[in-house]
Design a protein around this motif. Sequence first.
Motif, PDB file in Angstrom:
ATOM      1  N   GLY A 166      39.736 -35.894 -15.782  1.00  0.00           N
ATOM      2  CA  GLY A 166      40.731 -35.190 -16.574  1.00  0.00           C
ATOM      3  C   GLY A 166      40.649 -35.496 -18.059  1.00  0.00           C
ATOM      4  O   GLY A 166      41.414 -34.953 -18.864  1.00  0.00           O
ATOM      5  N   ASN A 167      39.720 -36.370 -18.448  1.00  0.00           N
ATOM      6  CA  ASN A 167      39.533 -36.728 -19.860  1.00  0.00           C
ATOM      7  C   ASN A 167      38.351 -35.999 -20.501  1.00  0.00           C
ATOM      8  O   ASN A 167      37.904 -36.383 -21.576  1.00  0.00           O
ATOM      9  CB  ASN A 167      39.342 -38.246 -19.997  1.00  0.00           C
ATOM     10  N   HIS A 168      37.832 -34.970 -19.831  1.00  0.00           N
ATOM     11  CA  HIS A 168      36.715 -34.163 -20.344  1.00  0.00           C
ATOM     12  C   HIS A 168      35.475 -35.019 -20.635  1.00  0.00           C
ATOM     13  O   HIS A 168      34.722 -34.743 -21.570  1.00  0.00           O
ATOM     14  CB  HIS A 168      37.124 -33.406 -21.614  1.00  0.00           C
ATOM     15  N   LEU A 169      35.291 -36.054 -19.817  1.00  0.00           N
ATOM     16  CA  LEU A 169      34.178 -36.970 -20.084  1.00  0.00           C
ATOM     17  C   LEU A 169      32.819 -36.326 -19.841  1.00  0.00           C
ATOM     18  O   LEU A 169      31.851 -36.666 -20.526  1.00  0.00           O
ATOM     19  CB  LEU A 169      34.338 -38.240 -19.237  1.00  0.00           C
ATOM     20  N   GLN A 170      32.720 -35.403 -18.873  1.00  0.00           N
ATOM     21  CA  GLN A 170      31.425 -34.758 -18.667  1.00  0.00           C
ATOM     22  C   GLN A 170      30.997 -34.008 -19.920  1.00  0.00           C
ATOM     23  O   GLN A 170      29.852 -34.118 -20.357  1.00  0.00           O
ATOM     24  CB  GLN A 170      31.476 -33.794 -17.478  1.00  0.00           C
ATOM     25  N   GLY A 171      31.911 -33.243 -20.504  1.00  0.00           N
ATOM     26  CA  GLY A 171      31.577 -32.504 -21.718  1.00  0.00           C
ATOM     27  C   GLY A 171      31.264 -33.418 -22.885  1.00  0.00           C
ATOM     28  O   GLY A 171      30.326 -33.168 -23.650  1.00  0.00           O
ATOM     29  N   ARG A 172      32.037 -34.501 -23.023  1.00  0.00           N
ATOM     30  CA  ARG A 172      31.805 -35.424 -24.140  1.00  0.00           C
ATOM     31  C   ARG A 172      30.471 -36.140 -23.991  1.00  0.00           C
ATOM     32  O   ARG A 172      29.745 -36.351 -24.973  1.00  0.00           O
ATOM     33  CB  ARG A 172      32.964 -36.418 -24.220  1.00  0.00           C
ATOM     34  N   LEU A 173      30.126 -36.516 -22.765  1.00  0.00           N
ATOM     35  CA  LEU A 173      28.830 -37.155 -22.530  1.00  0.00           C
ATOM     36  C   LEU A 173      27.692 -36.168 -22.723  1.00  0.00           C
ATOM     37  O   LEU A 173      26.625 -36.527 -23.244  1.00  0.00           O
ATOM     38  CB  LEU A 173      28.791 -37.748 -21.122  1.00  0.00           C
ATOM     39  N   ALA A 175      32.347 -43.451 -16.900  1.00  0.00           N
ATOM     40  CA  ALA A 175      31.527 -42.293 -16.523  1.00  0.00           C
ATOM     41  C   ALA A 175      30.134 -42.467 -17.104  1.00  0.00           C
ATOM     42  O   ALA A 175      29.931 -43.256 -18.040  1.00  0.00           O
ATOM     43  CB  ALA A 175      32.151 -40.998 -17.041  1.00  0.00           C
ATOM     44  N   PHE A 176      29.183 -41.712 -16.548  1.00  0.00           N
ATOM     45  CA  PHE A 176      27.835 -41.737 -17.111  1.00  0.00           C
ATOM     46  C   PHE A 176      27.187 -40.379 -16.906  1.00  0.00           C
ATOM     47  O   PHE A 176      27.601 -39.572 -16.078  1.00  0.00           O
ATOM     48  CB  PHE A 176      26.980 -42.839 -16.462  1.00  0.00           C
ATOM     49  N   PHE A 177      26.144 -40.131 -17.695  1.00  0.00           N
ATOM     50  CA  PHE A 177      25.373 -38.880 -17.605  1.00  0.00           C
ATOM     51  C   PHE A 177      23.915 -39.257 -17.776  1.00  0.00           C
ATOM     52  O   PHE A 177      23.513 -39.782 -18.819  1.00  0.00           O
ATOM     53  CB  PHE A 177      25.809 -37.916 -18.714  1.00  0.00           C
ATOM     54  N   ILE A 178      23.102 -39.018 -16.745  1.00  0.00           N
ATOM     55  CA  ILE A 178      21.685 -39.382 -16.785  1.00  0.00           C
ATOM     56  C   ILE A 178      20.854 -38.188 -17.245  1.00  0.00           C
ATOM     57  O   ILE A 178      20.995 -37.082 -16.730  1.00  0.00           O
ATOM     58  CB  ILE A 178      21.183 -39.853 -15.402  1.00  0.00           C
ATOM     59  N   ILE A 179      19.992 -38.424 -18.222  1.00  0.00           N
ATOM     60  CA  ILE A 179      19.051 -37.420 -18.713  1.00  0.00           C
ATOM     61  C   ILE A 179      17.664 -37.834 -18.241  1.00  0.00           C
ATOM     62  O   ILE A 179      17.220 -38.952 -18.515  1.00  0.00           O
ATOM     63  CB  ILE A 179      19.078 -37.325 -20.251  1.00  0.00           C
ATOM     64  N   THR A 223      20.337 -42.724 -20.395  1.00  0.00           N
ATOM     65  CA  THR A 223      21.650 -42.521 -19.791  1.00  0.00           C
ATOM     66  C   THR A 223      22.736 -42.745 -20.829  1.00  0.00           C
ATOM     67  O   THR A 223      22.714 -43.757 -21.537  1.00  0.00           O
ATOM     68  CB  THR A 223      21.854 -43.488 -18.608  1.00  0.00           C
ATOM     69  N   MET A 224      23.664 -41.809 -20.935  1.00  0.00           N
ATOM     70  CA  MET A 224      24.836 -41.972 -21.792  1.00  0.00           C
ATOM     71  C   MET A 224      25.991 -42.472 -20.930  1.00  0.00           C
ATOM     72  O   MET A 224      26.172 -42.011 -19.791  1.00  0.00           O
ATOM     73  CB  MET A 224      25.224 -40.653 -22.458  1.00  0.00           C
ATOM     74  N   VAL A 225      26.761 -43.425 -21.452  1.00  0.00           N
ATOM     75  CA  VAL A 225      27.898 -43.951 -20.701  1.00  0.00           C
ATOM     76  C   VAL A 225      29.161 -43.841 -21.544  1.00  0.00           C
ATOM     77  O   VAL A 225      29.119 -43.854 -22.778  1.00  0.00           O
ATOM     78  CB  VAL A 225      27.681 -45.423 -20.280  1.00  0.00           C
TER      79      VAL A 225
END
Length: 334
Positions: A111-118, A69-73, A53-55
């Motif tokens: 609004g901080n483009h966190l999905q793309g950055r993660l 925010a987080f993104f689980i792989i 998981t990226m946070v």
Amino acid sequence: MKEEFIIRRGVFADVKEIAEVMELTQRTMENPEWFVADDYSWIESHIEKQGFTMVAEIKTEQGLKEIAAFFIIAFPDMDKKNLGKEIHLTAGQLALVAHMDSVCVRPQYRGNHLQGRLLEAAERELLCFPHQYFLCTVHPDNHASLGTMLSHGYVIVATKDSYYGRIRHILYKKKEQKSFRKPNILVSACLLGVHCRYNEKGVVEDKVPVWMDQANLIPVCPELLGGLPTPREPAERVGEQVITVNGKDVTREYKRGAEETLALAKLFGCRCAVLKERSPSCGNGFIYDGTHSGRLTEGDGVTAELLKNNGILVFGESEAEHNIMVFLENENKM
């Protein structure tokens, strides 16, 4: 003021907060059918065992840290829900599928483009894994998430009912074959638990496991490299000299240790170092004033000074957490 986020790989201690962010996302979504929350045990299993998981972490106005925010792989392997079956991958290829799975952002940080950055950070992390086939699902009306994935090279390969009858686009991207080399960072050996300080002590810094995920840590102890024993008399820097508590001049050993440390930095291509604070060798910005009374003065240790004069970034352990992550993020962009 622009908010600064640290993008890092999640650790087991983050699981509770990740679950809170997921639950908050589910409660505050305008269209609940776009998102299906996972339970605590699933999040727990995908911190390090069945994926990662990226946070995105930020300091609040109160000075506390929180996960924004987080993104689980997920690595589905041969599970029946492996999306690779939708593009007719072979059994061998199914084992190399990575699901770009759950992504959540706290409402105040949208609004901080966190999905793309993660997503970008996760793909860089996947360079260290054998997985070759990246797949995900997005609701057709979730234009923000869909746009993020499409802009990062994912293509729609199917649209069908999934997740208990809820319609989803299935998106796919083949891993880009890039060479990946972790940067090398010098670290004072005593911060890695080596008992090499003057009093034969050492301690493992809390963030060392996080740094090790992203960089190769090169342990150094300038005092040992300069020929001094452990244990040894405590010493402090006085101008250009280093003098022990009993008045012995050990400047030559400290300078030799600094030169050997610089040689290692050049050998391993280190552009950054995390060194023990206040040390007559490694101190950065403040060191003991030479009176052996515990008072500090502005200045650098002999090794820290030499490294900085040769263009190497130097951080003490208390300031390293943020600065190392910024350094690593910049390295990954190069």
